[in-house]
Enzyme design. Structure first.
Site, PDB file in Angstrom:
ATOM      1  N   ASP A   1       2.554  11.535  -9.777  1.00 52.60           N
ATOM      2  CA  ASP A   1       3.900  11.781 -10.316  1.00 52.60           C
ATOM      3  C   ASP A   1       4.080  13.174 -10.940  1.00 52.60           C
ATOM      4  O   ASP A   1       5.119  13.797 -10.745  1.00 52.60           O
ATOM      5  CB  ASP A   1       4.280  10.699 -11.344  1.00 52.60           C
ATOM      6  CG  ASP A   1       4.727   9.409 -10.675  1.00 52.60           C
ATOM      7  OD1 ASP A   1       4.977   9.429  -9.450  1.00 52.60           O
ATOM      8  OD2 ASP A   1       4.830   8.383 -11.371  1.00 52.60           O
TER       9      ASP A   1
ATOM     10  N   ASP B   1       0.866  -1.164   0.000  1.00 50.01           N
ATOM     11  CA  ASP B   1       0.000   0.000   0.000  1.00 50.01           C
ATOM     12  C   ASP B   1       0.902   1.212   0.000  1.00 50.01           C
ATOM     13  O   ASP B   1       1.967   1.208   0.630  1.00 50.01           O
ATOM     14  CB  ASP B   1      -0.944   0.012   1.197  1.00 50.01           C
ATOM     15  CG  ASP B   1      -2.111   0.953   0.947  1.00 50.01           C
ATOM     16  OD1 ASP B   1      -2.610   1.003  -0.196  1.00 50.01           O
ATOM     17  OD2 ASP B   1      -2.541   1.664   1.880  1.00 50.01           O
TER      18      ASP B   1
ATOM     19  N   ARG C   1       8.835   2.959  -3.596  1.00 48.09           N
ATOM     20  CA  ARG C   1       8.560   1.553  -3.901  1.00 48.09           C
ATOM     21  C   ARG C   1       9.861   0.792  -4.116  1.00 48.09           C
ATOM     22  O   ARG C   1      10.033  -0.335  -3.651  1.00 48.09           O
ATOM     23  CB  ARG C   1       7.662   1.460  -5.145  1.00 48.09           C
ATOM     24  CG  ARG C   1       7.109   0.077  -5.415  1.00 48.09           C
ATOM     25  CD  ARG C   1       5.953   0.117  -6.389  1.00 48.09           C
ATOM     26  NE  ARG C   1       4.872   0.941  -5.881  1.00 48.09           N
ATOM     27  CZ  ARG C   1       4.610   2.170  -6.313  1.00 48.09           C
ATOM     28  NH1 ARG C   1       5.303   2.689  -7.298  1.00 48.09           N
ATOM     29  NH2 ARG C   1       3.651   2.878  -5.769  1.00 48.09           N
TER      30      ARG C   1
HETATM   31  P1  IMP Z   1      -2.618   1.709  -3.674  1.00 51.25           P
HETATM   32  O1  IMP Z   1      -2.746   1.061  -5.021  1.00 51.25           O
HETATM   33  O2  IMP Z   1      -3.715   1.438  -2.747  1.00 51.25           O
HETATM   34  O3  IMP Z   1      -1.253   1.492  -3.089  1.00 51.25           O
HETATM   35  O4  IMP Z   1      -2.811   3.276  -3.928  1.00 51.25           O
HETATM   36  C1  IMP Z   1      -1.745   3.977  -4.285  1.00 51.25           C
HETATM   37  C2  IMP Z   1      -2.176   5.347  -4.754  1.00 51.25           C
HETATM   38  O5  IMP Z   1      -1.194   6.255  -4.245  1.00 51.25           O
HETATM   39  C3  IMP Z   1      -2.099   5.410  -6.255  1.00 51.25           C
HETATM   40  O6  IMP Z   1      -3.350   5.239  -6.873  1.00 51.25           O
HETATM   41  C4  IMP Z   1      -1.541   6.802  -6.479  1.00 51.25           C
HETATM   42  O7  IMP Z   1      -2.581   7.744  -6.451  1.00 51.25           O
HETATM   43  C5  IMP Z   1      -0.649   7.029  -5.269  1.00 51.25           C
HETATM   44  N1  IMP Z   1       0.726   6.555  -5.533  1.00 51.25           N
HETATM   45  C6  IMP Z   1       1.386   5.513  -4.964  1.00 51.25           C
HETATM   46  N2  IMP Z   1       2.626   5.375  -5.461  1.00 51.25           N
HETATM   47  C7  IMP Z   1       2.750   6.347  -6.371  1.00 51.25           C
HETATM   48  C8  IMP Z   1       3.821   6.715  -7.253  1.00 51.25           C
HETATM   49  O8  IMP Z   1       4.886   6.104  -7.320  1.00 51.25           O
HETATM   50  N3  IMP Z   1       3.574   7.776  -8.022  1.00 51.25           N
HETATM   51  C9  IMP Z   1       2.424   8.490  -8.001  1.00 51.25           C
HETATM   52  N4  IMP Z   1       1.388   8.175  -7.233  1.00 51.25           N
HETATM   53  C10 IMP Z   1       1.550   7.110  -6.409  1.00 51.25           C
END
Ligand code: IMP
Length: 192
Positions: free
Chosen positions: A152, A69, A178
């Site tokens: 991003d 997450d 990440r």
């Molecule tokens: P998850 O899929 O529940 O981890 O939600 C992650 C959300 O956080 C994504 O939909 C993005 O909006 C944001 N996010 C997480 N990692 C990144 C990244 O590396 N770049 C840009 N947005 C990110």
């Protein structure tokens, strides 16, 4: 070669992680194993949500797997969007809406400090292990760049003059939240 399920179907995340672990671990996505369940992210923290994803897959398939997450934490917004990063604007996955909401709430605020955080929950041999990665940066006043995903285009990592969306996958993967979490996971797997 070790095999591992990544409990995601986010193609951007898969690409980033696959590039990191290519040749070391055979990675499978939820699509690859035919898992089409909607895993509800009901946790209040990144740790809880990562754990929900890994446990769902592990309970169903009894395979070594990890869930992650991640999200953006903006200091002047008291850590928002945080665990709500994916659905900040109200519509899941509406990246433009999410970006606009952050920019609107920040307005002309001079404190633009923010960070991306990733928490990974790995279940390996029936035991859970957590790995975390963080990248510090600032929020731009306007989006810039077309690469990457999510926030991003408005996130500029400290020490850089480009946003994450202006960096190549390789450049982002050298420094991202990440990538740091995945490197810790790889270091752990090298010991088992
Ligand atoms: P998850 O899929 O529940 O981890 O939600 C992650 C959300 O956080 C994504 O939909 C993005 O909006 C944001 N996010 C997480 N990692 C990144 C990244 O590396 N770049 C840009 N947005 C990110």
């Amino acid at each position: 070669m070790q095999q591992l399920i990544f409990a995601t179907n986010n193609s951007h995340k898969l690409k980033e992680v696959a590039a990191k672990i290519e040749g070391k671990i055979k990675l499978y996505s939820l699509d690859d194993i035919g898992c089409y369940d909607d895993i509800a992210e009901t946790g209040a923290t990144f740790h809880e949500n990562a754990s929900i994803k890994s446990h769902f897959v592990h309970n169903k398939y009894k395979l070594n797997c990890f869930g992650d997450d991640s999200g953006l934490e903006v200091d002047a917004l008291n850590g928002e969007p945080g665990v709500y990063s994916a659905r900040y604007s109200g519509k899941p996955g509406d990246h433009t809406g999410n970006i606009n909401k952050v920019l609107k709430k920040l307005g002309d605020t001079t404190n633009r400090k923010a960070r991306f955080r990733t928490v990974i929950s790995l279940i390996w041999d029936n035991k859970e292990h957590f790995f975390e990665g963080v990248i510090e940066g600032t929020i731009r006043h306007e989006p810039s760049g077309t690469k990457g995903f999510g926030y991003d285009p408005i996130f500029q990592p400290d020490g850089y003059t480009s946003t994450f969306a202006e960096l190549s996958l390789e450049e982002k993967n050298n420094i991202s939240h990440r990538a740091e979490a995945i490197e810790k996971l790889l270091a752990f797997l090298a010991t088992v």
